[in-house]
Scaffold this motif. Structure first.
Motif, mmCIF file in Angstrom:
data_model
loop_
_atom_site.group_PDB
_atom_site.id
_atom_site.type_symbol
_atom_site.label_atom_id
_atom_site.label_comp_id
_atom_site.label_asym_id
_atom_site.label_seq_id
_atom_site.Cartn_x
_atom_site.Cartn_y
_atom_site.Cartn_z
ATOM 1 N N UNK A 1 -7.072 -7.063 7.864
ATOM 2 C CA UNK A 1 -6.780 -8.221 8.571
ATOM 3 C C UNK A 1 -5.984 -7.912 9.548
ATOM 4 N N UNK A 2 -6.124 -8.629 10.808
ATOM 5 C CA UNK A 2 -5.272 -8.396 12.019
ATOM 6 C C UNK A 2 -5.246 -9.729 12.629
ATOM 7 N N UNK A 3 -4.120 -9.906 13.487
ATOM 8 C CA UNK A 3 -4.044 -11.097 14.078
ATOM 9 C C UNK A 3 -3.792 -10.745 15.710
ATOM 10 N N UNK A 4 -4.478 -11.558 16.414
ATOM 11 C CA UNK A 4 -4.331 -11.272 17.750
ATOM 12 C C UNK A 4 -4.033 -12.645 18.651
ATOM 13 N N UNK B 1 7.308 -13.066 19.450
ATOM 14 C CA UNK B 1 5.843 -13.173 19.116
ATOM 15 C C UNK B 1 5.326 -12.194 18.283
ATOM 16 N N UNK B 2 5.492 -10.955 18.940
ATOM 17 C CA UNK B 2 5.125 -9.774 18.332
ATOM 18 C C UNK B 2 5.539 -9.457 16.828
ATOM 19 N N UNK B 3 6.896 -9.953 16.706
ATOM 20 C CA UNK B 3 7.309 -9.661 15.337
ATOM 21 C C UNK B 3 6.935 -10.859 14.330
ATOM 22 N N UNK B 4 6.741 -11.989 15.050
ATOM 23 C CA UNK B 4 6.214 -13.219 14.169
ATOM 24 C C UNK B 4 4.902 -12.718 13.624
ATOM 25 N N UNK B 5 4.003 -12.349 14.717
ATOM 26 C CA UNK B 5 2.602 -11.951 14.117
ATOM 27 C C UNK B 5 2.848 -10.625 13.136
ATOM 28 N N UNK B 6 3.436 -9.832 13.152
ATOM 29 C CA UNK B 6 3.449 -8.769 12.406
ATOM 30 C C UNK B 6 3.925 -9.323 10.860
ATOM 31 N N UNK B 7 4.844 -10.267 10.735
ATOM 32 C CA UNK B 7 5.181 -11.103 9.722
ATOM 33 C C UNK B 7 4.183 -12.003 9.010
ATOM 34 N N UNK B 8 3.595 -12.469 9.679
ATOM 35 C CA UNK B 8 2.402 -13.282 9.519
ATOM 36 C C UNK B 8 1.463 -12.639 8.670
ATOM 37 N N UNK B 9 0.989 -11.645 9.460
ATOM 38 C CA UNK B 9 -0.078 -10.882 8.899
ATOM 39 C C UNK B 9 0.311 -10.360 7.473
ATOM 40 N N UNK B 10 1.481 -9.652 7.596
ATOM 41 C CA UNK B 10 2.142 -9.289 6.076
ATOM 42 C C UNK B 10 2.131 -10.251 5.017
ATOM 43 N N UNK B 11 2.599 -11.532 5.526
ATOM 44 C CA UNK B 11 2.608 -12.574 4.272
ATOM 45 C C UNK B 11 1.241 -12.842 4.024
ATOM 46 N N UNK B 12 0.279 -12.817 4.939
ATOM 47 C CA UNK B 12 -1.188 -13.293 4.522
ATOM 48 C C UNK B 12 -1.658 -12.191 3.609
ATOM 49 N N UNK B 13 -1.656 -10.887 3.809
ATOM 50 C CA UNK B 13 -2.003 -9.910 3.076
ATOM 51 C C UNK B 13 -1.532 -10.106 1.485
ATOM 52 N N UNK C 1 -0.246 -12.681 0.155
ATOM 53 C CA UNK C 1 -0.800 -13.996 -0.240
ATOM 54 C C UNK C 1 -2.166 -13.686 -0.978
ATOM 55 N N UNK C 2 -3.083 -13.138 -0.109
ATOM 56 C CA UNK C 2 -4.393 -12.832 -0.622
ATOM 57 C C UNK C 2 -4.478 -11.769 -1.594
ATOM 58 N N UNK C 3 -3.699 -10.583 -1.801
ATOM 59 C CA UNK C 3 -3.607 -9.657 -2.729
ATOM 60 C C UNK C 3 -3.219 -10.295 -3.849
ATOM 61 N N UNK C 4 -2.625 -11.466 -4.081
ATOM 62 C CA UNK C 4 -2.354 -12.322 -5.536
ATOM 63 C C UNK C 4 -3.215 -12.952 -5.952
ATOM 64 N N UNK C 5 -4.376 -13.409 -5.318
ATOM 65 C CA UNK C 5 -5.609 -13.990 -5.772
ATOM 66 C C UNK C 5 -6.538 -13.277 -6.485
#
Length: 135
Positions: free
Chosen positions: A97-100, A117-129, A131-135
């Motif tokens: 997964x990647x955010x653009x 913005x760059x730091x926020x995107x990196x943190x957001x994609x890390x958080x998404x991954x 969360x998805x890896x917990x399901x």
């Protein structure tokens, strides 16, 4: 338009399992309703108040198991932007997964918030991954 691309993260599920969750704003209600004010969502649009500002978003493009493209709806966001959530299935149990973010920023704004913005995107994609890896 400036382009900000997150780091790529691995999710241990198929794109078919992930896509329905990222392509429907109304599924976010349990996760976000208590974090923002006046949350409202349908499958393809949402609106909420954040720090006193009303933000409206809509999904403008979806390609099943590949990507979702989101943009501001009705001039509620003070800049022109589009936001992509991209999926790339490597194998049945390995999706990347990647955010653009594409944003129209003047030189001053780019200098002030470009790194954030760059730091926020990196943190957001890390958080998404995570969360998805917990399901």
């Amino acid at each position: 338009m400036q382009e900000y691309i997150s780091k790529q993260q691995q999710i241990h599920h198929s794109a078919a399992r992930i896509f329905p969750l990222i392509s429907n704003f109304s599924l976010l209600t349990p996760a976000v309703a208590d974090k923002v004010e006046e949350w409202q969502a349908t499958e393809d649009s949402c609106s909420f108040k954040f720090k006193g500002f009303t933000v409206a978003l809509r999904m403008v493009d979806k390609v099943e198991n590949k990507h979702v493209k989101i943009s501001g709806d009705g001039g509620s966001v003070p800049m022109d932007f589009s936001f992509w959530i991209q999926l790339h299935e490597v194998s049945e149990c390995d999706t990347r997964i990647r955010l653009v973010l594409h944003a129209e920023l003047n030189m001053m704004m780019r200098m002030m918030i470009g790194g954030k913005l760059q730091k926020g995107l990196d943190q957001a994609v890390e958080g998404l991954a995570m969360a998805f890896n917990r399901i």
